[in-house]
Write a protein that holds these residues in place. Structure first.
Motif, PDB file in Angstrom:
ATOM      1  N   GLN A 139       0.639  -1.144   0.033  1.00 37.04           N
ATOM      2  CA  GLN A 139      -0.023  -0.024   0.002  1.00 37.04           C
ATOM      3  C   GLN A 139       0.859   1.222   0.101  1.00 37.04           C
ATOM      4  N   ALA A 140       1.876   1.218   0.637  1.00 32.17           N
ATOM      5  CA  ALA A 140       2.700   2.432   0.706  1.00 32.17           C
ATOM      6  C   ALA A 140       3.485   2.693  -0.754  1.00 32.17           C
ATOM      7  N   HIS A 141       3.748   1.558  -1.583  1.00 27.23           N
ATOM      8  CA  HIS A 141       4.352   1.677  -2.615  1.00 27.23           C
ATOM      9  C   HIS A 141       3.278   2.462  -3.737  1.00 27.23           C
ATOM     10  N   THR A 142       2.133   1.900  -3.593  1.00 29.68           N
ATOM     11  CA  THR A 142       0.890   2.343  -4.374  1.00 29.68           C
ATOM     12  C   THR A 142       0.501   3.905  -3.972  1.00 29.68           C
ATOM     13  N   ALA A 143       0.766   4.249  -2.415  1.00 25.36           N
ATOM     14  CA  ALA A 143       0.465   5.611  -2.215  1.00 25.36           C
ATOM     15  C   ALA A 143       1.570   6.609  -3.099  1.00 25.36           C
ATOM     16  N   LEU A 144       2.823   5.822  -3.168  1.00 24.76           N
ATOM     17  CA  LEU A 144       3.995   6.889  -3.715  1.00 24.76           C
ATOM     18  C   LEU A 144       3.654   7.132  -5.115  1.00 24.76           C
ATOM     19  N   ALA A 145       3.211   5.998  -5.850  1.00 19.97           N
ATOM     20  CA  ALA A 145       2.915   5.874  -7.236  1.00 19.97           C
ATOM     21  C   ALA A 145       1.780   6.915  -7.527  1.00 19.97           C
ATOM     22  N   THR A 146       0.638   6.883  -6.499  1.00 21.66           N
ATOM     23  CA  THR A 146      -0.496   7.612  -6.820  1.00 21.66           C
ATOM     24  C   THR A 146      -0.060   9.228  -6.737  1.00 21.66           C
ATOM     25  N   VAL A 147       0.590   9.518  -5.702  1.00 22.39           N
ATOM     26  CA  VAL A 147       1.032  10.954  -5.522  1.00 22.39           C
ATOM     27  C   VAL A 147       1.720  11.305  -6.720  1.00 22.39           C
ATOM     28  N   GLU A 148       2.668  10.660  -7.131  1.00 22.03           N
ATOM     29  CA  GLU A 148       3.321  10.903  -8.460  1.00 22.03           C
ATOM     30  C   GLU A 148       2.519  11.005  -9.626  1.00 22.03           C
ATOM     31  N   GLU A 149       1.485   9.895  -9.759  1.00 22.23           N
ATOM     32  CA  GLU A 149       0.609  10.151 -10.863  1.00 22.23           C
ATOM     33  C   GLU A 149      -0.106  11.656 -10.705  1.00 22.23           C
TER      34      GLU A 149
ATOM     35  N   ASP B 233       0.027  14.393 -13.767  1.00 21.04           N
ATOM     36  CA  ASP B 233      -0.875  14.733 -14.401  1.00 21.04           C
ATOM     37  C   ASP B 233      -1.327  16.473 -14.507  1.00 21.04           C
ATOM     38  N   TRP B 234      -0.670  16.981 -13.303  1.00 23.56           N
ATOM     39  CA  TRP B 234      -0.766  18.394 -13.050  1.00 23.56           C
ATOM     40  C   TRP B 234       0.599  19.103 -13.226  1.00 23.56           C
TER      41      TRP B 234
ATOM     42  N   LEU C  74     -12.274  18.128  -9.293  1.00 19.42           N
ATOM     43  CA  LEU C  74     -11.935  16.712  -8.254  1.00 19.42           C
ATOM     44  C   LEU C  74     -12.548  15.603  -9.040  1.00 19.42           C
ATOM     45  N   LYS C  75     -13.813  15.869  -9.825  1.00 18.19           N
ATOM     46  CA  LYS C  75     -14.196  14.417 -10.478  1.00 18.19           C
ATOM     47  C   LYS C  75     -12.962  14.116 -11.646  1.00 18.19           C
ATOM     48  N   ARG C  76     -12.624  15.400 -12.140  1.00 16.38           N
ATOM     49  CA  ARG C  76     -11.533  14.904 -13.362  1.00 16.38           C
ATOM     50  C   ARG C  76     -10.267  14.119 -12.599  1.00 16.38           C
ATOM     51  N   THR C  77     -10.176  14.495 -11.621  1.00 16.20           N
ATOM     52  CA  THR C  77      -8.734  13.990 -10.941  1.00 16.20           C
ATOM     53  C   THR C  77      -9.166  12.396 -10.416  1.00 16.20           C
ATOM     54  N   ALA C  78     -10.270  12.495  -9.708  1.00 14.97           N
ATOM     55  CA  ALA C  78     -10.844  10.940  -9.331  1.00 14.97           C
ATOM     56  C   ALA C  78     -10.611  10.106 -10.659  1.00 14.97           C
ATOM     57  N   ILE C  79     -11.009  10.597 -11.712  1.00 16.47           N
ATOM     58  CA  ILE C  79     -11.098   9.813 -13.012  1.00 16.47           C
ATOM     59  C   ILE C  79      -9.657   9.086 -13.396  1.00 16.47           C
TER      60      ILE C  79
END
Length: 863
Positions: free
Chosen positions: A288-298, A302-303, A321-326
């Motif tokens: 989960q920690a690895h996924t958290a890092l990947a999600t923040v980088e993604e 994106d921004w 927020l909806k666009r970010t969630a997608i």
């Protein structure tokens, strides 16, 4: 607990004066508002400790049993002996658990200056009694009503005598003695039992409905016979037309002496829900920690070229927020959590431009260069100590405005304390044990009861809505799982280190808590762990870590997490269907290049990339050649490069740049005039409004970017060129904000003072108290209470000079350069040049004072 060696204090100030420095430090640490600013003496400290705002804050931080003890003192006689308090808490039959826990609760109330006096004369501070004592406007949490004396204060003497006579007592000559006799009757268990034995069944039913509160009821002008029976004997007393109340003494008899229906001397245990092998918990949490890092980088990738616009009121719009969630492939509440986490960690901020947008901060680039475990520790520490609360996103504020992500109004000062406490409770369980969330909430409600009625305090709900602390606790459990602090609901080893908590004793290894070796491990909530200790020790919740301790804990967590994170890979698996599979996390250069050359099709344990003409053209626009792409894929693929992929790259590269688009407004040039004829003949080019300038050049009435997009939509692969005719390489522009600092947490009241501040504050308070209480020789009229001594300049100089010769101490009034007045006890050493040099007992140091700033001086009666 008794104070036989010293005379009983007559006021809270005297009780504080009798404390030692350690006891005063404990008071100021638990109630830091008392030294903001530092009081001048102990009398002022006592006055401040009795103010309504300070008492309310102190009551809100009591645990359930300490609060019940204070509530019992509020309905006890003032002052109350310890046996009377014990009787109210344990009842006539006694309760061993209550009797054992009561000294601790009373010590807590004394430490926080809510109760003072010895065990023979316990006194609740006046403000606390006013807040907790029952009244018609504010019912007591105990459910008790007023005493007989209070309820009959407005009753006529004749009516009181009628009640006394009907109750079987002899009439008296005055109302005071009549009320005293009635009170004595209701307080006598045997006499009350005989009186109620003759009551009609309907009358006893009425009493049973009122006994646990609320004690008030309604009656008609002509009450029924069973009500009249109670009214005639004073078992119900009128308080207003049509309203009656059950006197406190009657209720206590019916309750067998208890002030509370359910005293709760012990905190509820945190119940285990399931047990897993600690290794499985740590591995799950690391994933989960690895996924958290990947999600923040993604998110920040994106921004990268500038994120969503900042709303006028601040924050993200619902649409963004909806666009970010997608983009993150996550529900909106989870997307709001990641956005807020990046913001709290200092990785994301607004750029402050005229068209303000969100973007990554310069610190983000520095963060990316750190090892993965250190990056995670930064995120986890920011989450644990931050006051931003993403769970509130989408709710309403006090003005009924929608709360938006990254917007104002999301700070909750209680969040760090609740998060820390929830994780600490998880740390108290055996390694690998996941708690039952409801038992965690019950424990938190005991440690810090929510405001409201007794029922609200037990359930944590009022009108179907959980209180803020309960919601914070639920969010903590889910967010800790998302972030990788917990795995399968149990606290991980790196999560425990993040708290600064020691490793649990007797950590269950494989084949112990998880079952016999080789037998697998429980995986569902149905796998219960036997509860061996129903009553957990009543230890105070640990304090939040200091910044230095936080840094040490984060480093320890990173060291533990580092070997658990997957090693980045330097290869992918190419497949014939124009996809590439990354079986794990990729090295950063490989991931960045593959992100340009292909589109992400799915994410998870393995990431699937798809090659398309558009993605290959994107790589060519970035300056790569077909040979570069073939070489890149050959070096980083464990499988041969499929022929369809090689053909795709060569085909796109063959057509890439054949057309050139530049700025005229815009033009298209090509050495193949037949291709230009094809474009002019295509109906889809009508919107571009092209016209031929030369056999190899077309002009357009649109800008180069729109012309590029239009031709690409028609199936061509044009390349942009500069004014000099060179091909422009299209690289992603990384937009960054100016240097930004992470948002500071919003503290919950004044911060807890450190040891240095406590020592200095106690010294100043004691010195000021010495100056205020030192006996002085009368020299003329005594100054009014609180006023500084007043003497003429000549008298001041003469008295100070005499004190230098005799070595005596003096009491002086002094006004500093800012106009602040104070009183001090000094021992003059030297007088010269209009200044007096003296040892200042108040400051505990030698100081020099201008004589013209001394308002007056008086000799002390004795040293």
């Amino acid at each position: 607990m008794s104070q036989e060696a010293n005379p009983a204090p007559r006021s809270l100030a005297e009780a504080l004066r009798a404390r030692d420095d350690a006891s005063l430090a404990a008071l100021l640490r638990s109630r830091p508002d008392l030294i903001t600013p530092v009081p001048t003496d102990l009398t002022q400290l006592a006055t401040r400790a009795g103010t309504r705002a300070s008492v309310l804050r102190a009551l809100e931080r009591l645990d359930r049993f300490a609060l019940q003890t204070a509530q019992a003192l509020a309905v006890a006689p003032d002052p109350a002996p310890y046996p009377a308090l014990l009787g109210l808490m344990a009842g006539d039959a006694g309760d061993e658990a209550v009797a054992a826990a009561l000294p601790r609760a009373l010590a807590t109330l004394r430490e926080q200056a809510l109760v003072w006096g010895d065990d023979e004369r316990l006194r609740l501070v006046r403000t606390a009694r006013e807040l907790l004592a029952p009244s018609a406007q504010h019912p007591s949490p105990t459910g008790l009503g007023p005493t007989v004396s209070e309820a009959t204060s407005g009753m006529s003497p004749g009516r009181i005598q009628e009640i006394v006579t009907t109750a079987g007592l002899a009439s008296t000559h005055d109302s005071v003695s009549a009320v005293a006799a009635l009170t004595a009757l209701f307080s006598d268990r045997k006499k009350m039992a005989r009186l109620l034995a003759g009551a009609p069944d309907a009358s006893r039913e009425v009493l049973s409905r009122l006994v646990w509160g609320p004690p008030y009821g309604q009656v008609t002008p002509e009450p029924a016979a069973h009500l009249r029976w109670l009214l005639d004997r004073g078992l119900l007393l009128p308080t207003a037309p049509g309203t009656v109340v059950l006197p406190r003494e009657v209720a206590l008899h019916l309750r067998a002496g208890r002030a509370h229906r359910e005293p709760e001397p012990l905190p509820p245990a945190v119940e285990p829900a399931a047990v897993h092998r600690p290794q499985v918990v740590d591995a799950t949490a690391a994933g989960q920690a690895h996924t958290a890092l990947a999600t923040v980088e993604e998110l920040l990738t994106d921004w990268n070229e500038g994120g969503p616009a900042v709303l006028r009121a601040g924050g993200l719009s619902v649409r963004d927020l909806k666009r970010t969630a997608i983009a993150l492939d996550a529900p909106e509440p989870v997307a709001a959590f990641w956005v807020e986490l990046a913001y709290v960690a200092g990785l994301l901020a607004s750029d402050g431009e005229a068209d303000e947008r969100y973007a990554a901060t310069p610190f983000y680039d520095e963060w990316l260069q750190r090892p993965p475990a250190e990056r995670w520790a930064r995120l986890a520490q920011a989450w644990l100590t931050g006051t931003r609360t993403s769970g509130l996103v989408g709710g309403r504020d006090a003005k009924d405005r929608t709360l938006s992500a990254l917007g104002p109004g999301l700070d909750r000062s209680a969040a760090p304390e609740v998060r820390h406490r929830v994780l600490t409770l998880l740390a108290g369980l055996p390694a690998g044990t996941a708690p039952d969330p409801d038992s965690v909430l019950a424990r938190l409600r005991w440690e810090r009861p929510p405001r409201g009625t007794a029922s609200t305090a037990r359930t944590g709900k009022e009108d179907g809505t959980e209180d803020l602390r309960a919601r914070l606790a639920r969010w903590t459990l889910s967010e800790a799982e998302l972030l990788g602090v917990t795995g399968r609901g149990a606290l991980s080893a790196h999560g425990r280190a993040l708290l600064g908590a020691p490793a649990p004793g007797g950590v269950a290894g494989p084949g112990e808590a998880g079952g016999p070796a080789g037998a697998g491990e429980p995986s569902g909530p149905g796998d219960k762990l036997p509860v061996h200790h129903r009553a957990t020790p009543q230890l105070p919740p640990p304090a939040l870590l200091s910044p230095t301790e936080q840094a040490t804990a984060a480093a320890a967590a990173a060291r533990i997490l580092a070997p658990l994170l997957p090693e980045p890979l330097d290869h992918v698996l190419l497949q014939a269907d124009l996809t590439a599979v990354a079986p794990g996390p990729l090295e950063r250069p490989l991931a960045e290049m593959l992100g340009v050359l292909a589109d992400v099709e799915s994410k998870g344990g393995a990431t699937v990339y798809r090659f398309t003409p558009g993605s290959v053209r994107r790589a060519l626009d970035a300056g790569r050649t077909a040979a570069d792409l073939h070489d890149f894929l050959t070096r980083h693929s464990r499988t041969p490069v499929p022929q369809p992929l090689a053909y795709l790259i060569d085909d796109v590269a063959r057509r890439h740049g054949h057309l050139r688009v530049g700025a005229a407004s815009a033009y298209v040039r090509c050495d193949d005039d037949a291709l230009l004829n094809e474009i002019l003949a295509d109906k889809r080019a009508a919107a571009l409004r092209l016209r031929r300038l030369a056999p190899t050049v077309l002009a357009a009435q649109t800008d180069p970017a729109a012309l590029l997009e239009g031709l690409r939509a028609m199936g061509f692969a044009p390349a942009a060129e500069s004014a000099e005719g060179d091909v422009l390489i299209a690289r992603a522009h990384a937009h960054r904000t100016p240097p930004r600092t992470a948002p500071e947490p919003v503290p919950e009241g004044p911060p807890t003072p450190d040891a240095t501040l406590l020592t200095a504050a106690i010294r100043a308070i004691r010195a000021g108290d010495l100056a205020a209480t030192a006996p002085r020789k009368p020299a003329g009229p005594e100054p009014a209470g609180g006023e500084l001594p007043r003497t003429s300049s000549a008298e001041t100089l003469a008295t100070v000079q005499a004190a230098v010769l005799t070595g005596e101490s003096l009491w002086i009034g002094y006004v500093n350069a800012e106009g602040a007045a104070s009183q001090r006890v000094i021992a003059p050493v030297r007088v010269e040049g209009g200044f007096v040099t003296a040892y200042d007992h108040t400051a505990d140091e030698v100081r020099t004072y201008p004589l013209h700033r001394i308002t007056g001086v008086a000799e002390l009666a004795g040293e």
